[in-house]
Design a protein around this motif. Sequence first.
Motif, PDB file in Angstrom:
ATOM      1  N   LEU A  67      -4.231  12.911  -0.567  1.00  0.00           N
ATOM      2  CA  LEU A  67      -4.358  12.840   0.986  1.00  0.00           C
ATOM      3  C   LEU A  67      -5.427  11.745   1.236  1.00  0.00           C
ATOM      4  N   ARG A  68      -6.503  11.747   0.617  1.00  0.00           N
ATOM      5  CA  ARG A  68      -7.404  10.510   0.927  1.00  0.00           C
ATOM      6  C   ARG A  68      -6.993   9.065   0.889  1.00  0.00           C
ATOM      7  N   ASN A  69      -6.029   8.894  -0.010  1.00  0.00           N
ATOM      8  CA  ASN A  69      -5.285   7.726  -0.271  1.00  0.00           C
ATOM      9  C   ASN A  69      -4.404   7.430   1.153  1.00  0.00           C
ATOM     10  N   ILE A  70      -3.983   8.540   1.543  1.00  0.00           N
ATOM     11  CA  ILE A  70      -2.927   8.444   2.920  1.00  0.00           C
ATOM     12  C   ILE A  70      -4.041   8.183   4.052  1.00  0.00           C
ATOM     13  N   ASN A  71      -4.985   8.959   4.018  1.00  0.00           N
ATOM     14  CA  ASN A  71      -5.605   8.838   5.251  1.00  0.00           C
ATOM     15  C   ASN A  71      -6.567   7.528   5.307  1.00  0.00           C
ATOM     16  N   TYR A  72      -6.683   6.840   4.294  1.00  0.00           N
ATOM     17  CA  TYR A  72      -7.312   5.840   4.189  1.00  0.00           C
ATOM     18  C   TYR A  72      -6.727   4.712   4.821  1.00  0.00           C
ATOM     19  N   PHE A  73      -5.331   4.711   4.415  1.00  0.00           N
ATOM     20  CA  PHE A  73      -4.242   3.715   5.085  1.00  0.00           C
ATOM     21  C   PHE A  73      -4.349   3.926   6.793  1.00  0.00           C
ATOM     22  N   LEU A  74      -4.253   5.386   7.063  1.00  0.00           N
ATOM     23  CA  LEU A  74      -3.976   5.458   8.598  1.00  0.00           C
ATOM     24  C   LEU A  74      -5.477   4.866   9.169  1.00  0.00           C
ATOM     25  N   ASP A  75      -6.322   5.150   8.425  1.00  0.00           N
ATOM     26  CA  ASP A  75      -7.670   4.596   9.096  1.00  0.00           C
ATOM     27  C   ASP A  75      -7.739   3.248   9.281  1.00  0.00           C
ATOM     28  N   ASN A  76      -7.263   2.435   8.280  1.00  0.00           N
ATOM     29  CA  ASN A  76      -7.321   1.144   8.552  1.00  0.00           C
ATOM     30  C   ASN A  76      -6.337   0.164   8.863  1.00  0.00           C
ATOM     31  N   ASP A  77      -4.957   0.821   9.079  1.00  0.00           N
ATOM     32  CA  ASP A  77      -3.907   0.222   9.506  1.00  0.00           C
ATOM     33  C   ASP A  77      -3.900  -0.298  10.930  1.00  0.00           C
ATOM     34  N   ASN A  78      -5.092  -1.295  11.006  1.00  0.00           N
ATOM     35  CA  ASN A  78      -5.243  -1.346  12.698  1.00  0.00           C
ATOM     36  C   ASN A  78      -5.111  -3.032  13.137  1.00  0.00           C
ATOM     37  N   TYR A 114       1.036  -1.176  -0.017  1.00  0.00           N
ATOM     38  CA  TYR A 114       0.078   0.103   0.057  1.00  0.00           C
ATOM     39  C   TYR A 114       0.883   1.309  -0.059  1.00  0.00           C
ATOM     40  N   VAL A 115       1.825   1.311   0.864  1.00  0.00           N
ATOM     41  CA  VAL A 115       2.519   2.571   0.931  1.00  0.00           C
ATOM     42  C   VAL A 115       3.242   2.854  -0.369  1.00  0.00           C
ATOM     43  N   ASN A 116       3.735   1.868  -1.224  1.00  0.00           N
ATOM     44  CA  ASN A 116       4.233   2.341  -2.585  1.00  0.00           C
ATOM     45  C   ASN A 116       3.486   3.101  -3.248  1.00  0.00           C
ATOM     46  N   SER A 117       2.091   3.241  -2.913  1.00  0.00           N
ATOM     47  CA  SER A 117       1.187   4.106  -3.967  1.00  0.00           C
ATOM     48  C   SER A 117       1.666   5.504  -3.370  1.00  0.00           C
ATOM     49  N   PHE A 118       2.179   5.794  -2.151  1.00  0.00           N
ATOM     50  CA  PHE A 118       2.420   7.037  -1.607  1.00  0.00           C
ATOM     51  C   PHE A 118       3.803   7.601  -2.565  1.00  0.00           C
ATOM     52  N   TYR A 119       4.607   6.674  -2.765  1.00  0.00           N
ATOM     53  CA  TYR A 119       5.829   7.045  -3.598  1.00  0.00           C
ATOM     54  C   TYR A 119       5.354   7.448  -4.990  1.00  0.00           C
ATOM     55  N   VAL A 120       4.697   6.572  -5.459  1.00  0.00           N
ATOM     56  CA  VAL A 120       4.174   6.744  -6.753  1.00  0.00           C
ATOM     57  C   VAL A 120       3.333   8.212  -7.122  1.00  0.00           C
ATOM     58  N   ASP A 121       2.650   8.630  -6.058  1.00  0.00           N
ATOM     59  CA  ASP A 121       1.772   9.777  -6.120  1.00  0.00           C
ATOM     60  C   ASP A 121       2.775  11.197  -5.910  1.00  0.00           C
ATOM     61  N   GLN A 122       3.682  10.975  -4.989  1.00  0.00           N
ATOM     62  CA  GLN A 122       4.378  12.172  -4.495  1.00  0.00           C
ATOM     63  C   GLN A 122       5.878  12.042  -5.016  1.00  0.00           C
ATOM     64  N   THR A 123       6.454  11.239  -5.648  1.00  0.00           N
ATOM     65  CA  THR A 123       7.843  11.353  -5.982  1.00  0.00           C
ATOM     66  C   THR A 123       7.874  12.369  -7.082  1.00  0.00           C
ATOM     67  N   PRO A 124       8.557  13.314  -6.940  1.00  0.00           N
ATOM     68  CA  PRO A 124       8.698  14.351  -8.395  1.00  0.00           C
ATOM     69  C   PRO A 124       9.429  13.812  -9.545  1.00  0.00           C
ATOM     70  N   SER A 125       8.845  14.025 -10.583  1.00  0.00           N
ATOM     71  CA  SER A 125       9.954  13.767 -11.905  1.00  0.00           C
ATOM     72  C   SER A 125      11.115  14.737 -11.842  1.00  0.00           C
ATOM     73  N   ALA A 126      12.107  14.310 -12.716  1.00  0.00           N
ATOM     74  CA  ALA A 126      13.179  15.206 -12.858  1.00  0.00           C
ATOM     75  C   ALA A 126      12.825  16.540 -13.394  1.00  0.00           C
ATOM     76  N   ALA A 127      11.789  16.240 -14.470  1.00  0.00           N
ATOM     77  CA  ALA A 127      11.527  17.400 -15.112  1.00  0.00           C
ATOM     78  C   ALA A 127      10.394  18.335 -13.999  1.00  0.00           C
ATOM     79  N   THR A 128       9.910  17.770 -13.081  1.00  0.00           N
ATOM     80  CA  THR A 128       9.206  18.654 -12.237  1.00  0.00           C
ATOM     81  C   THR A 128      10.000  19.297 -11.292  1.00  0.00           C
TER      82      THR A 128
END
Lengths: 587, 1191
Positions: A102-113, A46-60
Motif C-alpha cells: 500500500l505504501r508503494n502505491i500511495n507514494y506514487f499517488l502522492d508524487n505523480d504530480n 514505477y507502476v510495473n512494481s504494482f504488478y510485481v507486488d500483486q500478480t498472484p502466481s499460479a501456485a497461489t
Amino acid sequence: MKKFVLFFIILSIAGFTSCKKFLDQEPFSSLTPSQVFQNSGDLALYVNSFYVDQTPSAATITGTDNTSDYITGNTIPPLMSASTNANNPVADPAGGWSWSVLRNINYFLDNDNSSKIPVAVRNNYNGIAKYFRALFYFRMLKQYGDVPWYNHAVAPGDSSLYKPRDPRTLIADSITADLNFAINNLTETKDPGSSTITKWVALALKSRFCLFEGTFRKYHTELSLTQTASVFLNASLDASTQIISSGNYKLHNTGNPNSDYRALFTTQAPWSDEVLLASVYSSTLKLYSSLNSLFTSPTLGFRSSLTKSFVNCYLNADGTRFTDKSGYDTISFVNEVKNRDARLQQTIRCNGYKRSDGSAAPPDFSYTYTGYDILKFTLDDKTLDYSSLNNNSIPIYRYAEILLNYAEAKAELGQFTSSDWAATIQPIRQRAGIAAPFPVTADPYLTSTYFKDISDPVLLEIRRERGVELFDEGMRFDDVKRWKEGPMMSLPYLGMYVPQTNTYYATNGDGVLNVDFVSTVPAPTVKGVFYYLVPVTAATLTKGSSGNIHWLPNYDVQRAWNDKYYYYPIPAPELVLNPKLKQNPGW
Amino acid sequence: MRINIYKNIAIPCTINFLFKFMRIQLIIVLLFQTVCMAGTLKGQTMNNTRITLNGQNISLKAAFSVIEKETAFSLGYNTKDINTDQKVNISAVNEPVVVILKKLLKGYKGEISQVNERNIFLKVTRSEPHKDFIEHENAAVVNVTGRVIDDTGLPLPGVSILEKGGKNSTVTDNNGNYSISVPDHTILIFRFIGYTTQDQTVLMKEGNAVTMNVTMKTVSNGLKEVVVVGYGTQKKVDLTGAISTISGDVLADKPTPNVARGLEGVVPNLNIVMTDGKPIRSPTFNIRGTTSIGGGGSALVLIDGVPGDPSLLNPNDIDNISVLKDAASSAIYGARGAYGVVLINTKNPKKEKTMVNFSASYTINQKTVDPSVVSNGYQWTQNFVDSYTAWYDYRSQPTTINGVLPYSPSYLDSLKARVTNPSLPQVTVDPATGKYLYYGNTDWYKELYRQSMPASDYALNIASSTKNSSFYISGRYYNQKGIYTYNPDDFSRYNLRMKGTVNITPWLTVADNLDFNSYKYFYPLTNGNAPVTRYLDVTATPMGILRNPDGSLTPSSYNAVGDLASGNDHSNTTQMYIRNTVSLNADLIKNYLNLKADFSYARTNYNVLSQFYPVSYSAGPGLTGQSVNNYLNNSGSITNYWATNVYAEGKKSFGKHSFKLLAGTNIEDNVINTSSYQRDGLIDPSLPDFNLLNGTNYTIAGGGNEWSIAGFFARLNYDYDEKYLLEINGRYDGSSKFPSYSQFGFFPSVSAGWVMSKEKFMSFASNWLDMFKFRASYGSLGNGNINPYQFIPQMAVAQSTTTSINGAYPTYTKNPNVLPTNLTWETSTTIDAGVDFSMFNNRLSGSFDYYSRATTGMFTPSQPLPATFGAAVPNGNYSNLRTNGWDLSLTWNDHISQSVRYSVGVVLSNYTATITKYNNPNGILPYGVNTYYKGEKVGEIWGFTTQGLYTAEDLAGPHPNQTNYIVVSNSNIPLPGDVKFKDINGDNAINIGKGTLADYGDLSVIGNSTPKLPYGVNLGLSVKNFSFSAFIQGVGHLDWWPGTDAGLFWGQYNRPYGSIPTSMLANVWSPTNPNAYFPRYRGYVALSGTRELAVVQTRYLQNAAYTRLKNVNLTYTLPQALAAKLKMSSAKIFFTGQNLLTFTPLHKYAPNYDPEVINGSDPEVNPGVNIGNGYSYPMLKSYSLGVNLTF
C-alpha cells in the motif's frame, strides 16, 4: 621557511574548501524521486512494481482453495488448526498483515504530480495505481473486516498510525471510488496478451468486489448493513453489464465441449477471447510454475483432492441432477463419472484419461486421497511431473466469472429473468455440453447439503454453477464467507464410493486394475495396483468394509465451524504497538 | 641563549594555549637551528668549531645539549663520572667547543677526545681539580674484536655493530664473533631485533687491540620496545593509551589459509570470531565487545597505514601488530577508528644485510567435528514414523518421506526384513508404480565428506639493504583441498609483496610498498542453492543411495549430492587485490622536524562465476526427471580506493621536558562498482563461457556506491623525565555519508601516564620492581559506519524475475526508503584506566585496563512502528549504549638454566554492554521481535523456564494451561513426555502476555549470548635446540539457543524426515525412560512458531563455553655449526598442530557442533539468511610439518 609555512596554510585552506565538495556524494546506481516523476516512461517504470507486488502466481491462485470446503489434502486448513492463534497467525496466501504494498502505491499517488506530464497520461497511471490499491484493500477487507484506511504514504510520526480501524463502510466506499477512477481513466483498448490492467480489468475487479461486498452485507446481518447491500449488488451488476455489452470478451468456445474448458488453464498464451487478465508463464522467458509437481506428485504438494459432496454437484450431460438418480450415492467411480457435465472429466482424471505419450492415467491414489484426482491445471506431458517446468498461464479474471457475477447479483436483487439465464448460465453450461433449461425447482441435494436457507431454485443453480465453473481458481473460501455458509467448511471429507474392500478396481474405465482397498497389503502384489489401506487412522470407509472413503475422520471434530474463522487473527504484537487496534472476535 | 626562558615556563593550563605556543616556539627553534647548522658539518673539529654560549645556573646536561644541537657534535661520556645535574655558569662568545667544554668541566680532570667528525668523548674523573685536559683531535685506531652472546650464553649471529657517528660497521658471524677497526673512544652500537640495543665505548688500553665481549639482553617485556602507534611510533614506556602489541612471531610456522585465524585469542579483548572453517572466511575484528547496535562497527585494520583486509596477507610478511584499544590511542584515526584500530606492519629489511628465507609445509586437515547420525535405514524410518505420527496426534500415517520417497507400512516391513537378511537388494522396483524403492543404510556424511584434506604452503622472501637503499620481496603460495568427496572445493592463495626504499638525499627518503594478492576458490553448489549439509538433513535419507542400478542418480540423492557427483553446479570465486603506496619521508630538520607524505591506491577485483546445469535423475526405469536451473552467472565488484596522508612531526626537549607535536591531514575515497550478468542455456557444463550459451534470457545488473572522508588531526605528546606523560589528540573529520549540515565533527581525546616506579619514594622496590605505570585516558570519537546515501531518498531500479508483462520481464522502481529526520555521527566516548608493570628483573610483566565506553546517538530505528506504516522504520541517531569491561595480560618469562627457557602468558578479558536509551515506548520485549529496551543487557536471551516433562499425573491433575500458547502437536493435545513449562506469573496459564516489559507472561531472562571471559594461554618451552609452544584459547561461558531448523541438534524434532544425531537416541523420553533429556518424540515441534521446542527455554539452552588447544608447535633448530656447513644462517624443522583438542559442555547434547561454528549456515550460498545453525563449512583441525630456512 615562512613561505613554507604560508604555503601550508594556503594549501590547508584550499584543501578544506575543496573538501566540502569532495564530501558531497550522490548515488549513481539508483534514482532519486526528483528524477522519477518526470515523464510518462518514469511512471510506467514505477507502476510495473504494482504488478510485481500483486500478480498472484499460479501456485497461489490454485493453492488458495486449499482452504475451502470442496478440497481436502494432506492436512486440514491452517486456519482451523489448533496451533493457529494471534501469536501464531496464519494469513491469506496472497499476504497477511503487511502494508508495504500500500505504501508503494500511495507514494506514487502522492508524487505523480509533475505538470510536465499531461493530466490524461498521469490519470491513466494513477488509475493503475488505484486499481492496485483497490485490490490491496479488497484483500485486507476479506481477511480482517474493518481495517485502517490510508490514502497517503504515512510519515513515521503521523498520528494516523495509531488510529483504530476504519469501518467497513469507509473501506468499501473507498475501494469503489478507486475502482471508479480507474475505470474512468484507464485505457479502453483490450490487451490481447491478458497481462496488463485496462478499463475492462478494473471493471472485472469491481464486478467481483461489489458482489462480494453486497452479498456479505446481505447475509452477515450482524453488521447491520443489509440496507446497503443492494447498492453494491447494483454496482457489481453495472460493472458486469459494461464488460458484457462492450463485446470485447466472450466464452472461449470452439465447439469442443470435452476440451474447451480445460484449454483455458493449459495453454501458454492466455485465451484472450475469454481471459481478461492472467498470471502469465512463458517458455521463452523460462518463467515456469510447478503446477505439475504440485498436483501430480505423491510428495511435493498438498495433494489436493475433490470431495464427494462437491462432485455430486456436477449435473448429468442431459442437464438433470446426478443426485436425483436413485442410488447415486452408491455408484462406483467408473459409472459415476459417465455422462456427466463435461467439465468433470476436465477437472479430474476419469473416463480413460491419457497422458501425452498415450499412457493411461487413472486416478492415482498416491496423488489423491479421495479418488478425485485434479487435472484441471496440469499438463499432459508426464516428464513435467518431476520438474517445475509448467508454462501454462492461469486466468485471474475471465468472462465466465463476469457472467456468474452478473447472474448472482441479479438473483440476489430478485431481478433475475429467464433472459438473464439465457445470457449467463445457459451458455456456460452449453460450452460444457449439457442441456440447460431454466430451473424451476430447488435442488433438494443443494439445500440439504450446502445451502439450507436458500430456496430460490435459480440462486441455487447459480451457486452450483459458480462452484463447478470456477473450481480451484481461488474464490471458494471468499464465497463461503460472503454467503455466510461457514458450516460448509465442516462437511466430512468424503471420497469415492468403494463397493467392497479386498477387490481390485479399474478406475480408468479401461479394465486395467489399479486400486484395491485393503486392511493389509496382500502378497504377492499385482503390478500397477495401489493398495489403499483402510481402515487406518487417516482413512476409513463410511460403512466399514464398504462405503465412501472418509479422509481424516479424526479431524472432523477439530474442523467444527467457529464463526471466528470469518476473519483472520491480527498478529498480537500489532495490538501492542497500536493499542487502539482491536483483535477480531474470537481470536 | 634562551635556556633560562625555558626553565621558567609553567605547563600552560589550556590546551589551546599550549598548542599555539608550541607552534610558535617550534618554528622559531627550527629557523634558528637551520641557520646554525649550515656549513658546520664538513671537517669540523672541536678546535675550529666555535659557538656562543651564555647561561647562569644552568645544568651541565642542558649546556651539553646546546653544544650538541648547535655543532652537530655528539658528546660521549660516562654518566657515573659526570654529574650532569650540576649547575654551572658559562659565558663564552664565539669560542672553540673544546674551550667551552673545559670551562664547563671545571673541577674535572681527564681527556677530551674528538673521535670523528661527529663525536667527542669526555673521559673524566671526578677527583682533584685539574687545570688541563688532554686533548686528542685525532684518536688512535683500535682493532676491536669480541663475541656477542645472548643472556643464556648462546652466540648471536647477525648482530649489527655500528660506529656511532661514523662509517664503520660489521655483523657478527655464525659464532657471534666480530671484528672492527675504529678510532679510540668510539661508541659502538650493538643492535639485534628482539634485543636491547647497547652502546659500548671503545677504550684503548695497551696496544691497538681491544677485546670487547657483549651480552645482549632480550626485550622480553618490551620496555624499551618501540611501538607503532597512529601515524608514528612511540617508546612503549611512553605510552599513555591502551595499546597491546604482538610480534609477527605468533604467526610464524602456523600454516593457515588466513592470517586472522592465527590472531584469535592472542590479544586480550581483540575478539575475532571465526564463524566457520571456510578458507575464504574473513572475520571482523572486534575490540572490547559490543560497539554499536546501530551503525555497528568493527576495528579499523590498517596494513602499513592503509585500511586493508588482514585475511589477504602473507603471514610471513607480518612484522608486528599493534592493537589500539581506547579512544585516546585511536583518536588520531578519527571516525574510522571509533571502535579501535589494529595496525599491522610488514617486515622491512634488516640494516645493511641480505637475507633469504624459505619455508615450506605440508598439512593434513580434518574436520573438528564429524556429524554422527543414524544410518540404519530401518531404525531411521521407525523414528521418522514415530515423530511424524506423534505430530499428527497419532491420527495419520505418513504417505511419503518428505516427497522424496513414498512411505507405507509395508515399506517399513521391507526395511525390517533387511535387518535380519542384509543380502536382500538395496533397490527394487515397485510393480504398482514402476518406481524404485530404496532400502539403503547410507551415512551421507561419510559418503560425501573426505576424512582428511591436504594443504601446502610455500613462502620465499628476500631482503637486502645497503646504506642508501633497501628492498624486500616476498612471495607465497598456499593451497588447501576441500572437504567433499566429489568435486571438492579447492582454495589457492597467491601473495607477492615488494618494498623498496631509496635515500635520495641524507634527509629525503622515498619508499614504495606494493602488495599483490589473489585467491581462487572453487566451490560446489547445489541446484537448489542451499548448503549441502542442509540438503543432507532434509532430502537424503539413509535409505536413499547415490546411484540407481543403471548408474543414474536417485531422487533421494539428486538434490543433495547429485550436483556434487555430477560436477554440474559450482562456483569459481577469484579475488585480486593490488595496492601500491608511495611515501616520502623528509627530515626537514634532523631529529626535530620530519614531514611524511604518502599516497596509496588499491583496487580489488572480486568475481564469482557460478554455473547451474540440470542434473538428471531417475525415479524408476524410464522415469527420469531433472533439476531446473540452467544458467551461467557472473557477479563481481571492482573497488577503487585511494588515500593520502600528509603529516609532520616535530619534537623538542628542554631538559627533562620533551614535546612532540604531530599534525596532518588524511583524505580517502572509495568507489565500488558491482556488476552481475546472467544468461541461461548452458550448452556444455564443462565449458562455462558466455559464448557458449543459447538461452534467450539475460539479466544484467550494475550498482555501486562511493564514499569519501577527509580529516585533519593533531597530537601533542609531553613527557617529563619519562615519568609524567601526557598526550592530547584531536581530529576534525568529515564524511560524505552524512548530509552537508552534519558532515563534520570534532573529536578530542586526552591521556596521561605516570611511571610511578621512577619516583624516588619507590626506590625501596627498585630491586624487584622494574617498572610500574598508571595510565588514564578519555576521549570521544565519531562513528560513521553506515551505508552511503542514507540521507538521500533512493529508488532502485530492478528487473522482475517472477512476473511477466507483455511478454517480458518488467523493469520497475519502487518507493524510496523513508529518510531519517536527522543524521549525523554516532559518538563513542571511552574512559580507560590501566596499569603496566614489570617486575623480578622483567620476568613478570603485564598490564590491566578497565574501560567504560558510551556509544551515543546510535543509528537505530526511531521506534517500532505499527506494520501499517508499510516500510522499514527509518533509522536515526536515537539510542545509547554503555559497554564496561576490562582486559588483562600477564607474562612470566624465565629460564631454568642456560639452555632451558620457558614462558607462560595469559590474556583474559570481559565486558558487558547495556542499552541506556532506546525508543521503545511500548516496552516490547526482544522476544521474537528485533528491538531493545532501556536497561537491556546486550545479548540477553528471553525465554520460558522449563519445569520438566509432563507425567500422566501432571496432566490428570490441575496444571497451568499451556495449550493456548505452546503447541505440541497438530491438534495440540499434550501427552506425558511433552515439555512442561513453569507458570512464572502465577496466572495458571503459560504465555508471553502481551510480550512487553509490563506484561511478559512467563518469560524471563534465561541467559546471555555474549561470550563471557574469553581467554588465551600461551606456553613456551625451549630446551637447547628444541622449542615447544602451545596456545590454548577459550570462552568462559556463552549461552546458545540452537534455534529453529538446527537439524543437527534437534534431529527429527525439527523435521520428521531429518537426520538423527546418534547421541540423541538414548536421550529421548519414553515411558521407560521418563528422565530423558529430550521430550516425547514428536516431529515438527522444533521447527517454527510457538511449538514446544521452538520456544526459547531453559532446558535446551546450551552452554557453548569451550577450551581449545588452538595450536601446538614443536620446532627443532639445527645447530649453528651444522647450519653454517649447509650455508644457512638458520634452519628449522617444525611440527604444528591446530585445533587439536576441544573441551566443551556443548558436546554433552550437541556433539555435532563445533563450539566456534554454532551460528549461521553458509553465507556465500545464502547471503544474509541463516537457514539453520550448524550447516556451515566445518572447522578444521590440522597437522603440519614444515621447514623454515634462512640463508
